[in-house]
Design a protein around this motif. Structure first.
Motif, mmCIF file in Angstrom:
data_model
loop_
_atom_site.group_PDB
_atom_site.id
_atom_site.type_symbol
_atom_site.label_atom_id
_atom_site.label_comp_id
_atom_site.label_asym_id
_atom_site.label_seq_id
_atom_site.Cartn_x
_atom_site.Cartn_y
_atom_site.Cartn_z
ATOM 1 N N TRP A 70 -4.943 1.002 14.935
ATOM 2 C CA TRP A 70 -4.361 2.298 14.556
ATOM 3 C C TRP A 70 -4.466 3.282 15.719
ATOM 4 O O TRP A 70 -3.534 4.028 15.995
ATOM 5 C CB TRP A 70 -5.076 2.890 13.340
ATOM 6 C CG TRP A 70 -4.901 2.125 12.068
ATOM 7 C CD1 TRP A 70 -5.834 1.368 11.422
ATOM 8 C CD2 TRP A 70 -3.700 2.061 11.259
ATOM 9 N NE1 TRP A 70 -5.293 0.835 10.279
ATOM 10 C CE2 TRP A 70 -4.003 1.245 10.141
ATOM 11 C CE3 TRP A 70 -2.428 2.610 11.363
ATOM 12 C CZ2 TRP A 70 -3.070 0.969 9.149
ATOM 13 C CZ3 TRP A 70 -1.497 2.336 10.366
ATOM 14 C CH2 TRP A 70 -1.820 1.523 9.281
ATOM 15 N N PHE A 94 4.899 8.822 4.186
ATOM 16 C CA PHE A 94 3.890 7.897 4.714
ATOM 17 C C PHE A 94 3.672 8.153 6.216
ATOM 18 O O PHE A 94 2.535 8.264 6.684
ATOM 19 C CB PHE A 94 4.319 6.448 4.467
ATOM 20 C CG PHE A 94 3.402 5.440 5.100
ATOM 21 C CD1 PHE A 94 2.164 5.159 4.539
ATOM 22 C CD2 PHE A 94 3.760 4.787 6.272
ATOM 23 C CE1 PHE A 94 1.306 4.240 5.129
ATOM 24 C CE2 PHE A 94 2.909 3.869 6.870
ATOM 25 C CZ PHE A 94 1.683 3.596 6.300
ATOM 26 N N ALA B 75 1.781 9.023 -3.857
ATOM 27 C CA ALA B 75 1.273 7.692 -3.505
ATOM 28 C C ALA B 75 1.455 7.408 -2.016
ATOM 29 O O ALA B 75 0.539 6.897 -1.359
ATOM 30 C CB ALA B 75 1.966 6.623 -4.339
ATOM 31 N N GLN B 79 -1.482 6.786 0.685
ATOM 32 C CA GLN B 79 -1.512 5.591 1.546
ATOM 33 C C GLN B 79 -1.624 5.981 3.018
ATOM 34 O O GLN B 79 -2.447 5.434 3.757
ATOM 35 C CB GLN B 79 -0.239 4.755 1.348
ATOM 36 C CG GLN B 79 -0.164 4.060 0.002
ATOM 37 C CD GLN B 79 1.000 3.070 -0.078
ATOM 38 O OE1 GLN B 79 1.589 2.708 0.930
ATOM 39 N NE2 GLN B 79 1.313 2.634 -1.284
ATOM 40 N N GLY B 80 -0.774 6.929 3.436
ATOM 41 C CA GLY B 80 -0.744 7.328 4.844
ATOM 42 C C GLY B 80 -2.032 8.005 5.287
ATOM 43 O O GLY B 80 -2.483 7.820 6.413
ATOM 44 N N LEU B 81 -2.643 8.798 4.395
ATOM 45 C CA LEU B 81 -3.884 9.498 4.757
ATOM 46 C C LEU B 81 -5.076 8.553 4.776
ATOM 47 O O LEU B 81 -5.996 8.708 5.578
ATOM 48 C CB LEU B 81 -4.169 10.635 3.758
ATOM 49 C CG LEU B 81 -3.221 11.838 3.759
ATOM 50 C CD1 LEU B 81 -3.620 12.820 2.651
ATOM 51 C CD2 LEU B 81 -3.206 12.541 5.116
ATOM 52 N N CYS B 83 -5.109 4.932 4.942
ATOM 53 C CA CYS B 83 -5.105 3.569 5.497
ATOM 54 C C CYS B 83 -5.860 3.434 6.814
ATOM 55 O O CYS B 83 -6.631 2.492 6.990
ATOM 56 C CB CYS B 83 -3.673 3.051 5.623
ATOM 57 S SG CYS B 83 -2.631 3.959 6.767
ATOM 58 N N ALA B 84 -5.667 4.356 7.744
ATOM 59 C CA ALA B 84 -6.239 4.152 9.079
ATOM 60 C C ALA B 84 -7.760 4.295 9.084
ATOM 61 O O ALA B 84 -8.440 3.704 9.915
ATOM 62 C CB ALA B 84 -5.607 5.125 10.073
ATOM 63 N N ASP B 86 -9.678 3.713 6.305
ATOM 64 C CA ASP B 86 -10.208 2.974 5.146
ATOM 65 C C ASP B 86 -10.894 3.889 4.135
ATOM 66 O O ASP B 86 -11.986 3.583 3.644
ATOM 67 C CB ASP B 86 -11.181 1.874 5.606
ATOM 68 C CG ASP B 86 -10.462 0.781 6.364
ATOM 69 O OD1 ASP B 86 -9.333 0.433 5.962
ATOM 70 O OD2 ASP B 86 -11.018 0.283 7.359
ATOM 71 N N ALA B 205 -5.962 1.600 0.273
ATOM 72 C CA ALA B 205 -4.699 2.335 0.410
ATOM 73 C C ALA B 205 -3.486 1.539 -0.103
ATOM 74 O O ALA B 205 -2.595 2.095 -0.724
ATOM 75 C CB ALA B 205 -4.500 2.734 1.874
ATOM 76 N N GLU B 206 -3.466 0.225 0.144
ATOM 77 C CA GLU B 206 -2.341 -0.620 -0.304
ATOM 78 C C GLU B 206 -2.080 -0.481 -1.805
ATOM 79 O O GLU B 206 -0.971 -0.653 -2.286
ATOM 80 C CB GLU B 206 -2.629 -2.109 -0.059
ATOM 81 C CG GLU B 206 -2.260 -2.614 1.284
ATOM 82 C CD GLU B 206 -3.350 -2.376 2.305
ATOM 83 O OE1 GLU B 206 -4.290 -1.617 2.012
ATOM 84 O OE2 GLU B 206 -3.228 -2.939 3.404
ATOM 85 N N ALA B 208 -2.669 2.137 -3.649
ATOM 86 C CA ALA B 208 -2.357 3.499 -4.090
ATOM 87 C C ALA B 208 -0.885 3.502 -4.500
ATOM 88 O O ALA B 208 -0.006 3.867 -3.736
ATOM 89 C CB ALA B 208 -2.616 4.484 -2.960
ATOM 90 N N LEU B 209 -0.618 3.046 -5.714
ATOM 91 C CA LEU B 209 0.763 2.868 -6.177
ATOM 92 C C LEU B 209 1.002 3.630 -7.472
ATOM 93 O O LEU B 209 0.082 3.806 -8.271
ATOM 94 C CB LEU B 209 1.044 1.379 -6.398
ATOM 95 C CG LEU B 209 1.038 0.506 -5.129
ATOM 96 C CD1 LEU B 209 1.074 -0.961 -5.490
ATOM 97 C CD2 LEU B 209 2.210 0.871 -4.224
#
Lengths: 335, 218
Positions: A70, A94, B75, B79-81, B83-84, B86, B205-206, B208-209
């Protein structure tokens, strides 16, 4: 500079990594085609639902393929329009959130600029100025590109896009959805001399197109025919000839008007073999050059978004504030 | 504990930040402006608290039911906030958030939430508990006259109790109180996110749907 590109404007979810030194490092694509096929067209709500399931797994795959962490990402480009608003939002939100969390600049890219710049990903990229023919399921446009970022619209379809006409005629002939490519394949079995269809607007001095009348002519011819398999192939042949002839005539006119001998072809119909053969022959005759993206980058992809974004991000251009905006309708024309 | 929470399931855009024992929040009535407002509001709350994202124990978002586009905005933002870095994600039911809010303000212990789902349907969920409101049945989308409610002394919460008041009239004898005004608020997400952290129910994050409940859309 290493840029992550994200594309979710219609029915493909795509992520790619482009780097100043290494060029295109990875590109991942998930097509929703099977989801929409049964409905005979893209269902926007289903498209958005699929994007949000796929966006993060694809991003992780793209990073892995690019052997990147990342923190190796220096900027993020995403398609901000035009396209389906709900679908665009998934990618844009996103991308912006990811940029915020990594403290990296982000930039919303025009989807069509992405398409126009796709040939720059090849080993011999075009050098502006040039004329560009953008021909896809959503657009049929001729641009004069004096430099990257400077696009002058010379002409466009007044009704259906060329790719749309291919798909609609394919549907009429029972070739399924989207049947444009199947129609082109069937045309190869067709014989000349049985059907002739009009070349709309070719005698007009302007550079606009019209393809909606063509499908009515095809429908009438099909109804009057014996409706055998050979009739179908002959009609496909004559239809493809009419569309490609029209594209060729107008493109040639645009090149002459702009005193240019360089042509860039982009968009899904740019993958059509006959179109490529005819345009290449035309430019050869003019002692000019024609540039195509590789076949997989004719249709929607994130490599072109990463590239287009990289071009601006490296110059310090980025989203002005933290507000996330997408534009379902957005003209590409700025001189 | 530090938790960032946001809700965009209705026309409201609502963000909250738990820092220590204090919750700071902002809620704006902002139809169709969620995407424009969310990051500036989050930035403001984090900045005022002197926090960075990486210090968060969790990110909470309302996963639905609600406006489809709104749910996806929340969602994809989560995810964007997350994921990087964890950061664990708490995906919280909008209906449960509303029940939790009513529990905190009115001390109700049995709460029936009904939100207008349009197309002559409602999003329906029942909750009970002390401290944390937990579901007593699976959430569903249904016609008002298909609702089944057992027992008495329910507190009714949500817009649907007003929109479909005639169709839901048959439940009147089972209700102790009706609140048709309340909307989900991000601050009510926080105790539920804390509960998910304690119970190890947070997701990556994956996952978060959104949960739309209405899955037949064409």
């Amino acid at each position: 500079m290493r840029v992550l590109g994200i594309e979710t404007s219609c029915d493909e979810t795509a992520v790619a990594v482009y780097d100043s030194q290494h060029g295109l490092m990875s590109h991942q694509l998930y097509t929703q085609l099977p989801v929409h096929q049964q409905y005979g067209g893209v269902v926007p709500e289903l498209a958005s639902r699929d994007h949000i399931r796929k966006i993060l797994p694809l991003t992780r795959q793209a990073l892995k393929q690019a052997h990147s962490a990342w923190s190796d990402i220096d900027g993020i480009a995403y398609t901000a329009g035009p396209g389906l608003a709900g679908a665009l939002l998934v990618g844009a939100v996103f991308a912006r959130a990811l940029g915020f969390s990594l403290n990296r600049p982000t930039l919303g890219v025009h989807h069509l600029e992405g398409h126009l710049l796709a040939p720059f990903l090849e080993s011999t990229p075009p050098v502006p100025p040039f004329v560009a023919l953008l021909v896809s399921g959503g657009h049929t446009q001729l641009f004069y590109v004096s430099a990257i970022g400077h696009y002058r619209l010379l002409g466009e379809s007044l009704d259906d896009a060329a790719g749309e006409a291919f798909d609609k005629v394919a549907k009429m002939l029972g070739l399924g959805y989207p049947g444009g490519a199947a129609l082109a394949a069937l045309a190869e079995q067709g014989k000349p001399g049985f059907f002739t269809f009009p070349r709309p607007l070719i005698h007009r001095p302007d550079l606009n197109f019209s393809f909606s009348g063509l499908k009515t002519a095809v429908l009438q011819a099909w109804k009057k025919s014996g409706q055998t398999d050979q009739d179908k192939a002959n009609i496909a042949y004559a239809f493809q000839e009419a569309v490609i002839d029209t594209l060729l005539i107008k493109t040639e006119k645009a090149l002459m008007q702009m005193h240019s001998t360089r042509l860039v072809v982009a968009g899904g119909v740019g993958a059509n073999t006959l179109l490529r053969t005819r345009l290449s022959a035309c430019l050869e005759k003019m002692q000019g050059q024609v540039f195509y993206p590789r076949l997989e980058f004719c249709t929607d992809n994130a490599a072109m978004i990463a590239y287009a974004g990289w071009h601006y991000l490296k110059e310090g251009k980025q989203d002005a504030d933290l507000a996330i905006r997408v534009k379902a309708r957005w003209e590409l024309q700025n001189g | 504990m530090k938790i960032l929470a946001f809700d965009t399931s209705t026309q409201q855009c609502s963000v909250a930040l738990l820092c220590g024992n204090e919750i700071k929040d902002i809620s704006l009535d902002a139809p169709n402006q969620h995407a424009e407002l969310l990051l500036p509001l989050i930035h403001r709350l984090l900045h005022e608290a002197g926090l960075s994202l990486t210090q968060l124990n969790a990110i909470g978002f309302s996963r639905g039911p609600g406006s489809f586009t709104g749910l996806r905005i929340a969602a994809s933002l989560a995810q964007g906030l997350a994921c990087a870095h964890d950061i664990p994600v708490a995906a919280i039911s909008t209906l449960q958030m509303m029940a939790q809010a009513t529990h905190l303000t009115q001390h109700a212990e049995r709460i029936a939430v009904a939100m207008d789902a349009r197309m002559q349907q409602i999003y329906w969920g029942t909750f009970a508990g002390t401290g944390i409101m937990l579901p007593t049945c699976p959430e569903q989308v249904l016609s008002p006259n298909e609702v089944i409610l057992a027992g008495k002394d329910w507190t009714a919460v949500g817009t649907a109790w007003q929109v479909y008041s005639d169709s839901l009239l048959f439940l009147q004898p089972q209700l102790a109180h009706i609140d048709t005004k309340s909307l989900p608020q991000a601050r009510n997400l926080i105790p539920l996110a804390q509960y998910q952290i304690e119970q190890k129910l947070t997701v990556s994050a994956e996952n978060a749907l959104p949960i739309y409940l209405r899955d037949k859309v064409c």
